[in-house]
Motif scaffolding. Structure first.
Motif, PDB file in Angstrom:
ATOM      1  N   MET A 301       3.532   0.870  -0.425  1.00 59.88           N
ATOM      2  CA  MET A 301       2.799  -0.334  -0.812  1.00 59.88           C
ATOM      3  C   MET A 301       2.058  -0.934   0.383  1.00 59.88           C
ATOM      4  O   MET A 301       0.871  -1.277   0.292  1.00 59.88           O
ATOM      5  CB  MET A 301       3.780  -1.361  -1.398  1.00 59.88           C
ATOM      6  CG  MET A 301       3.162  -2.663  -1.873  1.00 59.88           C
ATOM      7  SD  MET A 301       3.094  -3.956  -0.591  1.00 59.88           S
ATOM      8  CE  MET A 301       4.828  -4.336  -0.367  1.00 59.88           C
ATOM      9  N   HIS A 322       0.270 -10.274  -1.259  1.00 56.46           N
ATOM     10  CA  HIS A 322       1.678  -9.949  -1.486  1.00 56.46           C
ATOM     11  C   HIS A 322       2.520 -10.750  -0.506  1.00 56.46           C
ATOM     12  O   HIS A 322       2.129 -10.993   0.637  1.00 56.46           O
ATOM     13  CB  HIS A 322       1.935  -8.441  -1.324  1.00 56.46           C
ATOM     14  CG  HIS A 322       2.440  -8.047   0.028  1.00 56.46           C
ATOM     15  ND1 HIS A 322       3.782  -8.032   0.340  1.00 56.46           N
ATOM     16  CD2 HIS A 322       1.792  -7.668   1.149  1.00 56.46           C
ATOM     17  CE1 HIS A 322       3.933  -7.661   1.592  1.00 56.46           C
ATOM     18  NE2 HIS A 322       2.745  -7.426   2.117  1.00 56.46           N
ATOM     19  N   SER A 324       6.115 -10.055  -0.206  1.00 56.91           N
ATOM     20  CA  SER A 324       7.356  -9.351  -0.518  1.00 56.91           C
ATOM     21  C   SER A 324       8.380  -9.507   0.600  1.00 56.91           C
ATOM     22  O   SER A 324       8.049  -9.791   1.745  1.00 56.91           O
ATOM     23  CB  SER A 324       7.076  -7.863  -0.735  1.00 56.91           C
ATOM     24  OG  SER A 324       6.053  -7.683  -1.684  1.00 56.91           O
ATOM     25  N   ARG A 393      13.276  -3.936  -6.561  1.00 60.47           N
ATOM     26  CA  ARG A 393      12.853  -2.549  -6.734  1.00 60.47           C
ATOM     27  C   ARG A 393      13.559  -1.633  -5.743  1.00 60.47           C
ATOM     28  O   ARG A 393      13.683  -1.945  -4.556  1.00 60.47           O
ATOM     29  CB  ARG A 393      11.338  -2.416  -6.555  1.00 60.47           C
ATOM     30  CG  ARG A 393      10.517  -3.401  -7.363  1.00 60.47           C
ATOM     31  CD  ARG A 393       9.047  -3.068  -7.317  1.00 60.47           C
ATOM     32  NE  ARG A 393       8.750  -1.904  -8.143  1.00 60.47           N
ATOM     33  CZ  ARG A 393       7.617  -1.230  -8.071  1.00 60.47           C
ATOM     34  NH1 ARG A 393       6.691  -1.581  -7.201  1.00 60.47           N
ATOM     35  NH2 ARG A 393       7.405  -0.211  -8.874  1.00 60.47           N
ATOM     36  N   GLN A 465       9.726  -8.163  -4.816  1.00 60.32           N
ATOM     37  CA  GLN A 465       8.332  -8.576  -4.997  1.00 60.32           C
ATOM     38  C   GLN A 465       8.218  -9.722  -5.990  1.00 60.32           C
ATOM     39  O   GLN A 465       8.983  -9.795  -6.969  1.00 60.32           O
ATOM     40  CB  GLN A 465       7.496  -7.398  -5.509  1.00 60.32           C
ATOM     41  CG  GLN A 465       7.316  -6.275  -4.498  1.00 60.32           C
ATOM     42  CD  GLN A 465       6.527  -5.114  -5.074  1.00 60.32           C
ATOM     43  OE1 GLN A 465       6.921  -4.509  -6.056  1.00 60.32           O
ATOM     44  NE2 GLN A 465       5.396  -4.784  -4.454  1.00 60.32           N
ATOM     45  N   SER A 468       3.680 -10.281 -10.604  1.00 58.70           N
ATOM     46  CA  SER A 468       2.305 -10.715 -10.795  1.00 58.70           C
ATOM     47  C   SER A 468       2.108 -11.193 -12.223  1.00 58.70           C
ATOM     48  O   SER A 468       2.598 -10.573 -13.174  1.00 58.70           O
ATOM     49  CB  SER A 468       1.353  -9.551 -10.501  1.00 58.70           C
ATOM     50  OG  SER A 468       0.022  -9.895 -10.801  1.00 58.70           O
ATOM     51  N   THR A 638      -1.110  -4.211 -11.324  1.00 59.97           N
ATOM     52  CA  THR A 638      -1.348  -5.203 -12.368  1.00 59.97           C
ATOM     53  C   THR A 638      -2.713  -5.821 -12.091  1.00 59.97           C
ATOM     54  O   THR A 638      -3.262  -5.670 -10.990  1.00 59.97           O
ATOM     55  CB  THR A 638      -0.290  -6.325 -12.369  1.00 59.97           C
ATOM     56  OG1 THR A 638      -0.377  -7.046 -11.134  1.00 59.97           O
ATOM     57  CG2 THR A 638       1.107  -5.768 -12.520  1.00 59.97           C
ATOM     58  N   ASN A 650      -3.297  -6.415  -8.294  1.00 57.49           N
ATOM     59  CA  ASN A 650      -2.098  -6.387  -7.458  1.00 57.49           C
ATOM     60  C   ASN A 650      -1.619  -4.941  -7.362  1.00 57.49           C
ATOM     61  O   ASN A 650      -1.151  -4.364  -8.356  1.00 57.49           O
ATOM     62  CB  ASN A 650      -1.012  -7.276  -8.055  1.00 57.49           C
ATOM     63  CG  ASN A 650       0.156  -7.456  -7.102  1.00 57.49           C
ATOM     64  OD1 ASN A 650       0.004  -7.276  -5.900  1.00 57.49           O
ATOM     65  ND2 ASN A 650       1.309  -7.817  -7.623  1.00 57.49           N
ATOM     66  N   VAL A 652       1.011  -2.588  -6.445  1.00 56.01           N
ATOM     67  CA  VAL A 652       2.445  -2.744  -6.192  1.00 56.01           C
ATOM     68  C   VAL A 652       3.108  -1.465  -5.715  1.00 56.01           C
ATOM     69  O   VAL A 652       4.233  -1.495  -5.216  1.00 56.01           O
ATOM     70  CB  VAL A 652       3.179  -3.257  -7.454  1.00 56.01           C
ATOM     71  CG1 VAL A 652       2.672  -4.630  -7.831  1.00 56.01           C
ATOM     72  CG2 VAL A 652       3.022  -2.309  -8.633  1.00 56.01           C
ATOM     73  N   GLN A 653       2.415  -0.322  -5.834  1.00 52.93           N
ATOM     74  CA  GLN A 653       3.049   0.930  -5.414  1.00 52.93           C
ATOM     75  C   GLN A 653       1.996   1.996  -5.209  1.00 52.93           C
ATOM     76  O   GLN A 653       0.991   2.036  -5.907  1.00 52.93           O
ATOM     77  CB  GLN A 653       4.058   1.387  -6.470  1.00 52.93           C
ATOM     78  CG  GLN A 653       4.818   2.659  -6.119  1.00 52.93           C
ATOM     79  CD  GLN A 653       5.894   2.965  -7.143  1.00 52.93           C
ATOM     80  OE1 GLN A 653       6.583   2.075  -7.630  1.00 52.93           O
ATOM     81  NE2 GLN A 653       6.031   4.230  -7.507  1.00 52.93           N
TER      82      GLN A 653
END
Length: 866
Positions: A301, A322, A324, A393, A465, A468, A638, A650, A652-653
């Motif tokens: 990420m 982000h 996180s 996660r 995280q 979103s 997202t 967003n 995320v991965q």
């Protein structure tokens, strides 16, 4: 009950209670004064005694003429004199007085000690509480260590952060004793007399990421090698911020931090050195809980975001911020050891163990305790997030690295994050325990065994995280979510360029895009032909559109699914036309029939895919990442829209996409006489092309299986798993598995409920639509099941026996010798439901060949060898 003089703030706090000590954490004294002034005026209006303790060098914080009792104090005279004088005043005015203190941070200039500041508050706060007072205090944010902050936060009744962003004031309650509401711990914007909760993750993250967070302070008093390395790095960043000519990337300190907290994978280390700045490493250290590595998912990420921003400034605007947090892998080891689980893990890492976690071991993993210092950091992190939903996660050391995606093998857990601070903490701790426990589930261990990874160092870090999306009444969800692949293995038309990539798109939370959902459909998007749909034939678009969406239910405090109509119908200000299309013909038919209004919206995403720049953004994004990784990539994302030109993505991965072989490598190998065909599919056909001799066919007979009772269907599934793992053929045989409905479904009435680890030896997997008319197997593209197909180099196809271009030769299966009883004597009673046919019987061979581009697969018996 009294109030602050600000009706909107009173609404957030559910009023001020006599005995409250209210602490405002500010960047500037003027931000504190904004709250002090109405408080003083309210006290005067209510006839309350208002006392102001003046002891700091900053300007007077109360409005002129608002207070008759001002006491000049002298902290330089010593702690004892200072506290004694305050106590004397409290005793003089007795119960029910209101107090305003100067900023407490100024006391450390005279006492040279955060610990003494904490001591002062622990004495003064309970004394004021006993006298039913209301007292206001201020602290400068990021000026104090935990010695002061822990004492103040644990003793005060109300603690709030005050932020200024783009000339607007925001408050973020961190602690409010004895009161609770749905939005209390959310960020709020001061708007006239109101404080409006910030309901979107985009705005919340944007504001909070601009505020320096001294997370490293948690361990400043523990001068171990970990802390000393990060403190040294922090000083380097501070020193080089003024002199930007020095680049520390590639230095021994840079490399030490990478190996210490990020990765030891040489390929990833090269990418980190190329794209992450030295300050990026330090920022991660500040947001780490515990020590160790942050794991593959976190590294992916962070790298993806850095790659995009370095490539083009536009991504700094388009990407959602982000904020996180990272729970280091050492916390996992500590948890295992302190809860007597390490030996359990060691035993299960042996392939002879059967990978079965017994009930006592699972209970120990699911109920263990965390070290007190780690739990304290969890509490601080949850204060930061407030009531914003979060996701816990998995981010193991091997996860999402080159060659190992671990798709769906480890858990990730949504926390709606509602309730009291203690309730939110308990939910979070349970989520972390679930992730840790998932490292020892059978699927994960079987996956590691299959790829020879049982002996590799596999530790579990965790990525926390912010989810979103936005709050919509009692619901929280992103408008869209999905997965994307820079290389599209799902080529169902010659118009589709596999190198353009694809998306699997859903409305709501992305769980429906990454998990195999048995009762619904998702939108598959080829990025060079986004409006072309993959459904075979001319099936009705409405029938095969997404009907349900996953959301977070803020009232029930859980992740759940709701009908699309139920989610959006109450929403008056929602850009529905971006994602859905009205069925005007349906509306007209209902009107003509004299019916009431009908909800005719269908989730087609056509407007999103045909207008604006979203498709281009996603294609460009994955192309940039693929070029940097020098490998196809797989992303999760997202997106939230104000309109088609104003939106945030967003990311995320991101991980290397696990593809094997070239799906365009076979020109045409499917020309076979009709009488020799065992089965034929005209699509979907997904995966690498194949032209091979089949060693064994395992066929679950649809008509027989469809008439079985529930318990017998599970028995069939277990037998199939045993057949797929027999060693009688030696080596890695080519196995063709054919069955009704959906393989690996959770619902035995929709297919055969095997786990993927039971069928991971299969070469070709075929789903037959034959149990009932309403059943349409989904291609699973982008799901963890689909990723397994790709990683195991497994070809997938669906067969619709009633459609043109599809064949299922029942006569072949009925007339061929069934090897089931010989191979599994205990399963002989299932011989009518399971047919096992080996290649080479009667001198003929069974062959399978495919052309994925033409969406054609044929299995046939070859008589030429007779």
């Amino acid at each position: 009950m009294t109030n602050t003089g600000l009706p909107g703030l009173d609404e957030i706090l559910n009023g001020v209670i006599l005995g409250d000590n209210v602490v405002y954490q500010v960047d500037d004294i003027e931000d504190y004064m904004r709250f002090v002034s109405p408080f003083c005026l309210e006290a005067r209006k209510g006839g309350k005694d208002l006392i102001y303790f003046r002891f700091a060098d900053h300007q007077v914080v109360i409005p002129q003429g608002s207070c008759d009792h001002i006491y000049e104090l002298h902290p330089e005279a010593g702690f004892e004199n200072f506290i004694s004088e305050i106590f004397s005043v409290i005793e003089e005015f007795g119960k029910g007085a209101f107090y305003v203190f100067d900023c407490l941070s100024e006391l450390t200039a005279d006492w040279y000690s955060d610990r003494m500041l904490g001591n002062f508050f622990m004495l003064a706060c309970p004394y004021l509480y006993d006298y039913d007072t209301v007292a206001y205090f201020a602290l400068y944010r990021n000026h104090h260590t935990t010695f002061a902050l822990d004492a103040i936060h644990s003793t005060a009744q109300v603690v709030m952060d005050v932020y200024k962003h783009k000339d607007e004031i925001y408050v973020h309650p961190l602690k409010v004793d004895g009161r609770q509401s749905k939005t209390m711990y959310m960020l709020h914007r001061w708007d006239g007399e109101e404080f409006v909760p910030v309901l979107t993750s985009t705005t919340t993250a944007e504001i909070l990421t601009e505020v320096p967070q001294p997370w490293l302070d948690y361990s400043l008093h523990q001068q171990d090698i970990w802390t000393m390395c990060f403190l040294h790095a922090h000083k380097v960043v501070d020193a080089t911020s003024a002199d930007r000519s020095e680049d520390w990337r590639g230095s021994s300190l840079f490399n030490r931090l990478v190996r210490m907290a990020f990765t030891r994978d040489e390929r990833l280390m090269k990418l980190i050195e190329q794209y992450l700045e030295f300050s990026d490493l330090v920022d991660v250290g500040k947001r780490m809980i515990g020590t160790g590595l942050i794991g593959g998912k976190s590294v992916g990420m962070l790298l993806a975001r850095a790659i995009l921003k370095k490539k083009d400034d536009r991504w700094a605007v388009r990407l959602e911020h982000h904020d996180s947090f990272f729970i280091g892998s050492d916390v996992f080891y500590t948890y295992l050891i302190q809860n007597r689980c390490w030996w359990i893990r060691r035993k299960l890492n042996d392939s002879n163990s059967g990978f079965v976690l017994d009930e006592d071991a699972e209970r120990r993993l699911r109920t263990g305790r965390f070290p007190k210092d780690i739990e304290a950091q969890f509490i601080k992190m949850l204060e930061y997030f407030g009531q914003s939903p979060i996701i816990v996660r998995s981010s193991s050391l091997l996860e999402d690295a080159y060659g190992n995606a671990f798709s769906g093998k480890y858990e990730s857990v949504f926390c709606a994050n509602q309730g009291t601070p203690q309730e939110r903490l308990e939910k979070f701790l349970d989520a972390v325990r679930r992730v840790y426990t998932s490292t020892l589930n059978k699927e994960a261990l079987a996956y590691r065994a299959h790829w020879g990874l049982l002996d590799r160092d596999e530790q579990m870090a965790i990525l926390v995280q912010r989810v979103s999306g936005s709050v919509y009444g009692d619901q929280f969800f992103p408008q869209i979510a999905g997965v994307g692949d820079s290389f599209n293995p799902y080529v169902w038309s010659s118009d589709i360029d596999p190198k353009a990539g694809m998306l699997r798109l859903v409305f709501g939370l992305g769980t429906r895009a990454v998990e195999r959902i048995d009762d619904d459909y998702t939108r598959i998007v080829a990025l060079n032909a986004p409006l072309r749909r993959p459904e075979a034939g001319s099936e009705d678009v409405r029938r095969y559109s997404q009907k349900k969406a996953d959301i977070l239910d803020l009232t029930a405090n859980r992740h759940t699914s709701r009908d699309f109509r139920e989610i959006v119908e109450p929403l008056s200000d929602f850009p529905l036309d971006i994602f859905a299309t009205r069925d005007l013909a349906l509306e007209r038919r209902v009107r003509d029939a004299g019916g009431d209004e009908v909800f005719s919206w269908t989730l087609t995403f056509d407007e999103l895919l045909s207008q604006g720049s979203f498709v281009k953004d996603m294609r460009d994004m994955m192309k940039v990442l693929e070029e940097a990784y020098e490998h196809p990539v797989d992303i999760e994302f997202t997106a939230n829209f104000n309109d088609l030109s104003d939106y945030k993505i967003n990311l995320v991965q991101c991980r290397p996409f696990q593809t094997r072989g070239d799906i365009l490598s076979v020109e045409s190998t499917c020309s076979v006489p009709a009488e020799q065909k065992v089965l034929e599919s005209a699509g979907p056909v997904i995966g690498s092309n194949i032209a091979a001799t089949v060693d064994r066919v395992i066929y679950v007979v649809p008509e027989v299986y469809g008439g079985m009772k529930l318990s017998d269907r599970y028995t069939v599934a277990r037998a199939v798993g045993k057949l797929a793992h027999l060693k009688d053929k030696g080596g890695k045989p080519t196995i063709l598995l054919i069955g009704p409905g959906r393989w690996a479904t959770a619902d035995p009435f929709l297919g055969v409920p095997v786990s993927f680890s039971e069928i991971d030896t299969v070469s070709v997997l075929c789903e037959v639509v034959a149990m009932h008319e309403g059943l349409v197997p989904e291609a699973s593209l982008g799901t963890h099941f689909f990723n397994d197909l790709v990683e195991y180099d497994m070809l997938y196809c669906a067969v619709y026996p009633a459609r043109e271009g599809h064949v299922l030769n029942g006569e072949f299966f009925a007339s061929s010798e069934n090897k089931l009883a010989a191979l599994l004597p205990d399963a002989e009673e299932l011989s009518s439901a399971i047919k096992v046919i080996d290649g080479g019987q009667d001198g003929s061979h069974i062959c399978v060949s495919s052309d994925v581009l033409k969406q054609k697969l044929t299995c046939y018996f070859d008589k030429s060898s007779e």
